[in-house]
Design an enzyme around this catalytic site. Structure first.
Site, PDB file in Angstrom:
ATOM      1  N   ARG A  37      -7.317  36.529 -10.315  1.00  0.00           N
ATOM      2  CA  ARG A  37      -8.305  35.779  -9.536  1.00  0.00           C
ATOM      3  C   ARG A  37      -7.651  34.776  -8.588  1.00  0.00           C
ATOM      4  NH1 ARG A  37     -12.259  39.114  -9.366  1.00  0.00           N
ATOM      5  NH2 ARG A  37     -12.663  39.994 -11.429  1.00  0.00           N
ATOM      6  N   HIS A  67       0.824  44.179  -8.097  1.00  0.00           N
ATOM      7  CA  HIS A  67      -0.546  44.220  -7.572  1.00  0.00           C
ATOM      8  C   HIS A  67      -0.960  42.819  -7.149  1.00  0.00           C
ATOM      9  CE1 HIS A  67      -4.730  45.203  -7.050  1.00  0.00           C
ATOM     10  NE2 HIS A  67      -4.610  46.413  -7.591  1.00  0.00           N
ATOM     11  N   HIS A 107      -5.726  45.449  -2.192  1.00  0.00           N
ATOM     12  CA  HIS A 107      -7.000  45.949  -1.705  1.00  0.00           C
ATOM     13  C   HIS A 107      -7.171  45.452  -0.267  1.00  0.00           C
ATOM     14  CE1 HIS A 107      -8.900  46.223  -6.018  1.00  0.00           C
ATOM     15  NE2 HIS A 107      -7.784  46.942  -5.883  1.00  0.00           N
ATOM     16  N   GLU A 142      -4.455  50.243  -0.825  1.00  0.00           N
ATOM     17  CA  GLU A 142      -5.144  51.009  -1.852  1.00  0.00           C
ATOM     18  C   GLU A 142      -6.424  51.640  -1.308  1.00  0.00           C
ATOM     19  OE1 GLU A 142      -7.109  50.389  -6.303  1.00  0.00           O
ATOM     20  OE2 GLU A 142      -5.504  49.046  -5.622  1.00  0.00           O
ATOM     21  N   ASP A 176      -6.236  55.740  -5.501  1.00  0.00           N
ATOM     22  CA  ASP A 176      -6.921  55.457  -6.758  1.00  0.00           C
ATOM     23  C   ASP A 176      -7.945  56.555  -6.991  1.00  0.00           C
ATOM     24  OD1 ASP A 176      -9.163  54.365  -8.445  1.00  0.00           O
ATOM     25  OD2 ASP A 176      -7.833  52.620  -8.545  1.00  0.00           O
ATOM     26  N   HIS A 179     -11.588  55.397  -7.173  1.00  0.00           N
ATOM     27  CA  HIS A 179     -12.050  54.911  -5.876  1.00  0.00           C
ATOM     28  C   HIS A 179     -12.318  56.056  -4.897  1.00  0.00           C
ATOM     29  CE1 HIS A 179     -10.033  50.699  -6.505  1.00  0.00           C
ATOM     30  NE2 HIS A 179     -10.982  50.956  -7.395  1.00  0.00           N
ATOM     31  N   HIS A 211      -3.189  55.511  -8.768  1.00  0.00           N
ATOM     32  CA  HIS A 211      -3.890  54.851  -9.860  1.00  0.00           C
ATOM     33  C   HIS A 211      -4.731  55.915 -10.534  1.00  0.00           C
ATOM     34  CE1 HIS A 211      -3.829  50.462  -8.150  1.00  0.00           C
ATOM     35  NE2 HIS A 211      -2.758  50.745  -8.875  1.00  0.00           N
ATOM     36  N   ASP A 224     -17.234  51.941  -8.004  1.00  0.00           N
ATOM     37  CA  ASP A 224     -15.958  51.398  -8.497  1.00  0.00           C
ATOM     38  C   ASP A 224     -16.067  50.877  -9.935  1.00  0.00           C
ATOM     39  OD1 ASP A 224     -13.416  50.436  -8.832  1.00  0.00           O
ATOM     40  OD2 ASP A 224     -13.617  48.759  -7.451  1.00  0.00           O
ATOM     41  N   GLU A 256      -5.233  52.361 -14.981  1.00  0.00           N
ATOM     42  CA  GLU A 256      -6.034  51.138 -14.935  1.00  0.00           C
ATOM     43  C   GLU A 256      -7.359  51.371 -15.681  1.00  0.00           C
ATOM     44  OE1 GLU A 256      -4.891  48.897 -10.792  1.00  0.00           O
ATOM     45  OE2 GLU A 256      -6.537  50.323 -10.755  1.00  0.00           O
TER      46      GLU A 256
END
Length: 274
Positions: A37, A67, A107, A142, A176, A179, A211, A224, A256
């Site tokens: 975060r 990441h 991202h 990503e 991903d 995604h 991913h 997602d 993930e």
């Protein structure tokens, strides 16, 4: 050989993350550069990073993946949010040089009503401010699910960012599976066509990592929500096809999925069994 690992906590130290990856049956891992975060991070321990480099060399590790925090949004309408993205990525890319020739994933961001084209321009502007000639790290865009105003759910959007980057030779893509499936690319029923389209738009040489995540939602849902391997709408057979595909089988893969460490160990063993 399948190059596979999962997400580990950097708070345990770099060498310990390498040891943990081996215990789980992997030969790579992913980690957040700081709290997902956002926020500050502790100083790099050079002895710790050097110990990891030796461990990786002795155990035939693939490249590892750092990441960026989820809050990093270079195309936000809020100036302070964009400043945070700059400060964080600039710091992260210099810290990554303690672990040279690895990868850094982020991202692309959400344009929050400013439009996709404006978002693409702002993302490229950030990359041009934080990337530099001497860096050894490959920065990965990503693929996104297209939730809300996310940029990067279409291969063409990622290509547009790459085309505007001054150091595009140091840019790649992390695909991903959840995604792209949620974004409308049918990797379950038509993997070959998806890869052909990726190659045409971006170029497979830029595909640097995967991913691996199943999806809780059907194709094109733009939701997602990750699921354990084989327990979602993508399904186990699709993952077998992915990890054994000639174009994909040597890429570093990072789980993930919603798991604890024992769950990751089971998934790693399952995927390696293919």
């Amino acid at each position: 050989m399948l190059n596979i690992g999962c997400h580990l906590s950097v708070s345990n130290g770099f060498e310990n993350m390498g040891k943990q990856a081996l215990e789980l049956g992997g030969n790579t891992f992913q980690f957040f550069t700081r709290n997902p975060r956002g926020g500050k991070t502790k100083e790099i321990d050079k002895n710790d990073t050097e110990a990891l480099i030796i461990l990786m060399k002795n155990n035939n590790f693939s490249k590892i993946l750092a990441h960026a925090p989820y809050t990093l949004n270079p195309c936000s309408a809020n100036e302070r949010t964009r400043e945070f993205a700059f400060e964080t990525m600039e710091d992260d890319l210099h810290r990554m040089e303690y672990l040279p020739y690895n990868m850094y994933n982020f991202h692309p961001g959400s344009h929050v009503g400013q439009g996709v084209e404006k978002g693409i321009e702002m993302i490229a502007q950030l990359l041009n401010k934080v990337m530099y000639e001497e860096m050894t790290t490959t920065v990965l865009l990503e693929t996104m699910a297209g939730k809300g105003s996310e940029v990067g759910s279409k291969f063409e959007e990622l290509r547009a960012i790459i085309d505007r980057a001054d150091f595009s030779d140091k840019l790649g893509v992390c695909l991903d599976t959840c995604h792209v499936f949620d974004g409308g690319y049918d990797i379950r029923g038509n993997l070959e066509n998806v890869l052909e389209h990726f190659d045409k738009v971006i170029g497979l040489k830029r595909l640097k990592a995967l991913h691996l995540n199943d999806s809780k939602n059907p194709l094109g849902s733009h939701k997602d929500r990750h699921e354990k391997i084989g327990e979602g709408y993508i399904g186990l057979e699709a993952f077998k096809n992915i990890v054994t595909h000639p174009v994909l089988k040597d890429l570093p893969c990072f789980l993930e999925t919603p798991n604890e460490l024992d769950g990751y160990a089971r998934e790693i063993a399952l995927l390696k069994s293919f």
